[in-house]
Design a protein around this motif. Structure first.
Motif, short mmCIF file in Angstrom:
data_model
loop_
_atom_site.label_atom_id
_atom_site.label_comp_id
_atom_site.label_asym_id
_atom_site.label_seq_id
_atom_site.Cartn_x
_atom_site.Cartn_y
_atom_site.Cartn_z
N PHE A 88 18.96 9.39 17.18
CA PHE A 88 17.57 9.58 16.76
C PHE A 88 17.01 8.30 16.15
CE2 PHE A 88 20.10 10.40 13.06
CZ PHE A 88 19.32 10.05 11.95
N CYS A 89 15.70 8.28 16.06
CA CYS A 89 14.98 7.18 15.41
C CYS A 89 14.53 7.69 14.05
CB CYS A 89 13.77 6.79 16.26
SG CYS A 89 12.70 5.56 15.49
N TYR A 90 14.97 7.01 13.00
CA TYR A 90 14.56 7.38 11.64
C TYR A 90 13.49 6.40 11.16
CZ TYR A 90 14.32 8.64 6.82
OH TYR A 90 13.84 9.04 5.61
N ILE A 91 12.35 6.91 10.76
CA ILE A 91 11.28 6.07 10.24
C ILE A 91 11.39 6.03 8.72
CG2 ILE A 91 8.79 5.74 10.03
CD1 ILE A 91 8.51 7.14 12.75
N ASP A 92 11.69 4.83 8.21
CA ASP A 92 11.78 4.61 6.76
C ASP A 92 10.40 4.47 6.14
OD1 ASP A 92 14.33 3.03 7.96
OD2 ASP A 92 14.82 3.72 5.94
N ASP A 93 9.54 3.71 6.80
CA ASP A 93 8.24 3.33 6.24
C ASP A 93 7.19 3.46 7.33
OD1 ASP A 93 9.63 2.05 3.85
OD2 ASP A 93 10.33 0.73 5.45
N LEU A 94 6.04 4.00 6.98
CA LEU A 94 4.93 4.09 7.93
C LEU A 94 3.63 3.99 7.13
CD1 LEU A 94 4.00 4.64 10.88
CD2 LEU A 94 3.96 7.06 10.27
N VAL A 95 2.82 2.99 7.45
CA VAL A 95 1.57 2.80 6.72
C VAL A 95 0.53 2.17 7.64
CG1 VAL A 95 2.25 0.55 5.75
CG2 VAL A 95 0.53 1.92 4.57
N THR A 96 -0.70 2.59 7.45
CA THR A 96 -1.85 2.01 8.16
C THR A 96 -2.80 1.46 7.11
OG1 THR A 96 -1.63 3.62 9.95
CG2 THR A 96 -3.75 2.51 9.75
N ALA A 97 -3.37 0.30 7.38
CA ALA A 97 -4.35 -0.29 6.48
C ALA A 97 -5.51 0.68 6.28
CB ALA A 97 -4.85 -1.62 7.03
N PRO A 98 -6.00 0.83 5.06
CA PRO A 98 -7.09 1.78 4.82
C PRO A 98 -8.28 1.61 5.76
CG PRO A 98 -6.21 1.00 2.73
CD PRO A 98 -5.53 0.20 3.82
N ALA A 99 -8.66 0.38 6.08
CA ALA A 99 -9.81 0.14 6.96
C ALA A 99 -9.55 0.57 8.40
CB ALA A 99 -10.20 -1.34 6.92
N LYS B 152 0.84 -1.20 0.00
CA LYS B 152 0.00 0.00 0.00
C LYS B 152 0.87 1.25 0.00
CE LYS B 152 -4.08 -2.06 0.93
NZ LYS B 152 -4.57 -2.67 -0.28
N LEU B 153 2.05 1.14 0.60
CA LEU B 153 2.98 2.26 0.69
C LEU B 153 4.04 2.22 -0.41
CD1 LEU B 153 4.00 4.71 2.39
CD2 LEU B 153 5.40 3.06 3.65
N ARG B 154 4.55 1.05 -0.66
CA ARG B 154 5.66 0.86 -1.61
C ARG B 154 5.17 0.05 -2.81
NH1 ARG B 154 7.85 4.91 0.59
NH2 ARG B 154 8.80 4.61 2.63
N SER B 155 4.56 0.73 -3.74
CA SER B 155 3.92 0.07 -4.88
C SER B 155 4.92 -0.56 -5.85
CB SER B 155 3.03 1.06 -5.63
OG SER B 155 3.79 2.16 -6.09
N LYS B 156 6.19 -0.24 -5.71
CA LYS B 156 7.20 -0.83 -6.61
C LYS B 156 7.56 -2.26 -6.23
CE LYS B 156 9.39 3.51 -7.91
NZ LYS B 156 10.64 4.29 -7.94
N LEU B 157 7.12 -2.71 -5.07
CA LEU B 157 7.40 -4.10 -4.68
C LEU B 157 6.73 -5.05 -5.66
CD1 LEU B 157 6.94 -3.86 -0.81
CD2 LEU B 157 9.06 -4.33 -2.05
N LYS B 158 7.50 -6.06 -6.11
CA LYS B 158 7.00 -6.97 -7.13
C LYS B 158 6.57 -8.33 -6.59
CE LYS B 158 9.69 -4.94 -10.92
NZ LYS B 158 9.80 -3.66 -10.35
N SER B 159 7.13 -8.73 -5.46
CA SER B 159 6.78 -10.05 -4.93
C SER B 159 7.06 -10.10 -3.44
CB SER B 159 7.57 -11.14 -5.64
OG SER B 159 8.93 -11.11 -5.23
N LYS B 160 6.41 -11.05 -2.79
CA LYS B 160 6.62 -11.27 -1.37
C LYS B 160 8.07 -11.66 -1.10
CE LYS B 160 3.08 -13.07 0.63
NZ LYS B 160 2.05 -13.99 1.14
N ALA B 161 8.64 -12.49 -1.98
CA ALA B 161 10.03 -12.93 -1.80
C ALA B 161 11.00 -11.75 -1.90
CB ALA B 161 10.39 -13.99 -2.84
N GLU B 162 10.75 -10.85 -2.84
CA GLU B 162 11.58 -9.65 -3.00
C GLU B 162 11.50 -8.79 -1.74
OE1 GLU B 162 10.50 -5.67 -5.13
OE2 GLU B 162 11.30 -7.03 -6.65
#
Length: 141
Positions: A72-83, A21-31
């Motif tokens: 410091f804490c760096y946040i690379d990715d942050l996403v919440t499910a739409p629901a 949902k955040l990183r649409s370039k991901l192609k597969s679960k294994a990747e």
């Protein structure tokens, strides 16, 4: 709702759909799993908020140190499910990350967002974040 850190390939696989949902370039679960494992060697952690055993929000983060921010804490990715949006889940996750960061001696949480992502910017400001500067990059061909 509880926070957990997902580390194993099996646990990470449960985060793939949400991360997409955040990183649409991901192609597969294994990747995705392979990349998380590479990033784990660089200090990357994946914190997950679960609801009924299912990830509803996640944050990929690192505990770092530099001359600008100190520790410091760096946040690379942050996403919440739409629901689950607008239910306080993302704010709870950020609060939990702040607790973790303080335990490790960090004085700040830092993240980047796209200039065009005004919805995320409003959420971060509501959550107590301030805009500090612009993030620049250059493609290396």
């Amino acid at each position: 709702m509880r926070i957990a850190h997902y580390d194993t390939p099996e646990e990470l696989a449960h985060c793939y759909a949400l991360m997409c949902k955040l990183r649409s370039k991901l192609k597969s679960k294994a990747e995705f799993i392979s990349q998380v494992q590479r990033q784990q060697k660089q200090g990357y952690r994946l914190a997950v908020m679960e609801q009924n055993g299912k990830p509803v929000a996640l944050a990929g983060y690192r505990l770092l140190e530099n001359f600008i921010h100190g520790r410091f804490c760096y946040i690379d990715d942050l996403v919440t499910a739409p629901a689950a949006r607008r239910q306080g889940v993302g704010a709870d996750l950020l609060h939990n990350l702040a607790v973790i960061a303080r335990e490790y001696g960090c004085s700040q949480i830092v993240l980047d967002t796209a200039i065009s992502n005004t919805q995320a910017q409003a959420f971060y400001q509501f959550s107590g974040f301030s805009a500090l500067g612009l993030h620049f990059y250059r493609e290396l061909n």
